[in-house]
Design a protein around this motif. Sequence first.
Motif, short mmCIF file in Angstrom:
data_model
loop_
_atom_site.label_atom_id
_atom_site.label_comp_id
_atom_site.label_asym_id
_atom_site.label_seq_id
_atom_site.Cartn_x
_atom_site.Cartn_y
_atom_site.Cartn_z
N PRO A 91 -13.17 -4.03 -8.74
CA PRO A 91 -12.73 -4.91 -9.82
C PRO A 91 -11.79 -4.90 -10.83
O PRO A 91 -10.72 -5.25 -11.59
CB PRO A 91 -14.02 -5.94 -10.41
N TYR A 92 -11.93 -3.16 -11.56
CA TYR A 92 -11.93 -2.59 -12.48
C TYR A 92 -10.58 -1.98 -12.37
O TYR A 92 -9.93 -0.73 -12.88
CB TYR A 92 -12.53 -1.65 -13.64
N ALA A 93 -9.99 -2.11 -10.96
CA ALA A 93 -9.06 -0.70 -10.59
C ALA A 93 -7.90 -1.29 -11.72
O ALA A 93 -7.36 -2.46 -11.32
CB ALA A 93 -8.79 -1.08 -9.12
N LYS A 94 -6.98 -0.28 -11.91
CA LYS A 94 -5.70 -0.33 -12.45
C LYS A 94 -4.44 -0.39 -11.41
O LYS A 94 -3.52 -1.29 -10.98
CB LYS A 94 -5.58 0.73 -13.79
N PHE A 95 -4.60 0.72 -10.28
CA PHE A 95 -3.30 0.69 -9.42
C PHE A 95 -3.84 0.14 -8.18
O PHE A 95 -4.97 0.80 -8.12
CB PHE A 95 -3.23 2.56 -9.58
N ASN A 124 4.68 1.32 -11.02
CA ASN A 124 4.47 2.06 -11.96
C ASN A 124 3.05 3.50 -11.86
O ASN A 124 2.46 4.02 -12.27
CB ASN A 124 4.34 1.62 -13.65
N THR A 125 2.89 2.91 -9.48
CA THR A 125 1.92 3.72 -9.81
C THR A 125 2.71 5.74 -9.56
O THR A 125 3.36 5.94 -8.77
CB THR A 125 1.71 3.72 -8.00
N ALA A 126 1.87 6.38 -10.05
CA ALA A 126 2.47 7.85 -9.59
C ALA A 126 1.51 8.13 -9.05
O ALA A 126 0.47 7.94 -8.56
CB ALA A 126 1.85 8.40 -11.64
N GLN A 127 2.32 9.43 -8.69
CA GLN A 127 1.83 11.24 -7.58
C GLN A 127 0.98 11.17 -8.05
O GLN A 127 0.61 11.18 -9.09
CB GLN A 127 3.00 11.57 -7.81
N TYR A 128 -0.19 11.54 -6.81
CA TYR A 128 -1.58 11.42 -7.41
C TYR A 128 -2.38 10.40 -7.93
O TYR A 128 -3.57 11.15 -8.79
CB TYR A 128 -1.29 13.24 -8.14
N ALA A 147 0.01 9.61 -2.62
CA ALA A 147 0.96 10.92 -2.32
C ALA A 147 2.24 10.74 -2.30
O ALA A 147 3.05 11.22 -3.08
CB ALA A 147 0.83 10.83 -1.05
N LYS A 148 2.77 9.28 -2.93
CA LYS A 148 4.26 9.02 -3.66
C LYS A 148 3.95 8.46 -4.79
O LYS A 148 3.56 7.25 -4.82
CB LYS A 148 5.15 8.60 -2.50
N SER A 149 4.90 8.38 -5.48
CA SER A 149 5.55 7.70 -6.99
C SER A 149 5.51 6.16 -6.24
O SER A 149 6.44 5.66 -5.15
CB SER A 149 5.76 7.77 -8.20
N THR A 150 5.39 4.65 -6.72
CA THR A 150 6.18 3.65 -6.11
C THR A 150 7.56 3.70 -6.00
O THR A 150 8.16 2.93 -5.27
CB THR A 150 6.05 2.37 -7.67
N GLN A 151 8.71 4.42 -7.03
CA GLN A 151 9.51 3.88 -6.39
C GLN A 151 10.06 5.18 -5.66
O GLN A 151 10.70 5.36 -4.72
CB GLN A 151 10.18 5.27 -7.52
N GLU A 152 8.93 6.46 -5.46
CA GLU A 152 9.86 6.75 -4.02
C GLU A 152 8.68 6.62 -2.46
O GLU A 152 10.09 6.85 -1.61
CB GLU A 152 8.21 8.49 -3.81
N CYS A 153 8.28 6.11 -2.89
CA CYS A 153 7.61 5.11 -1.60
C CYS A 153 8.84 3.78 -1.53
O CYS A 153 8.78 3.97 0.41
CB CYS A 153 7.07 3.98 -1.85
N ILE A 161 3.55 9.58 4.90
CA ILE A 161 1.93 9.39 3.74
C ILE A 161 2.06 8.99 2.55
O ILE A 161 3.18 9.59 1.55
CB ILE A 161 1.02 10.58 4.03
N VAL A 162 1.34 7.62 2.16
CA VAL A 162 1.85 7.44 0.61
C VAL A 162 0.40 7.28 0.36
O VAL A 162 0.35 7.50 -1.25
CB VAL A 162 2.75 5.70 0.88
N VAL A 163 -0.53 6.92 0.80
CA VAL A 163 -2.10 7.17 0.51
C VAL A 163 -2.87 8.12 1.29
O VAL A 163 -2.98 8.07 2.16
CB VAL A 163 -2.11 5.76 0.04
#
Length: 180
Positions: A91-95, A124-128, A147-153, A161-163
């Motif tokens: 419920p509190y997850a930012k990404f 705006n999810t950052a890598q790692y 594994a990748k940022s939103t823009q890289e995805c 692999i993205v996650v």
Amino acid sequence: MRPLTEAETRTVFEKLSRYIGENIQLLVDRPDGTYCFRLHRDRVYYLSEKLLKVAASVPRDSLVAPGTCFGKFTKTQKFRLSVTALDFLAPYAKFKVWVKPGSEQSFLYGNHVLKSGLGRITENTAQYQGVVVYSMADVPLGFGVAAKSTQECRKVDPMAIVVFHQADVGEYVRNEDTLM
């Protein structure tokens, strides 16, 4: 069962902040009472103070699980988050990351999420960055690390692999004897 030391608390809160950010405060000060973290046999438990008082009367050898297990400390004093914490973190997850129905089963078997199975990802999810993985029906399935940022995805090939997989609800079946 004992309170966490300063170093242990810092380690646990750093791990939790990767997934829920500043919302850690909402875990401790809840409207239904005050909750705390306690260490018992290298595992960190999340429990109410009412339950803490009751658990104090139980002998240490007889105490199995005083609350919800949030994770455990490894031998090198690193903290591994457990899937049992998912209901409190979701419920509190930012990404967040949503996977397509065809990739849900693959993730629940312990595999990473590929670009071809990615349904949506929070902007705006950052890598790692720590992410909570959901099905397209908004059911939390587990958590991982981007594994990748939103823009890289957007630009990556479908088999990338993205996650990275960290934990999933399939562990209840796969590791039921060691989950406690």
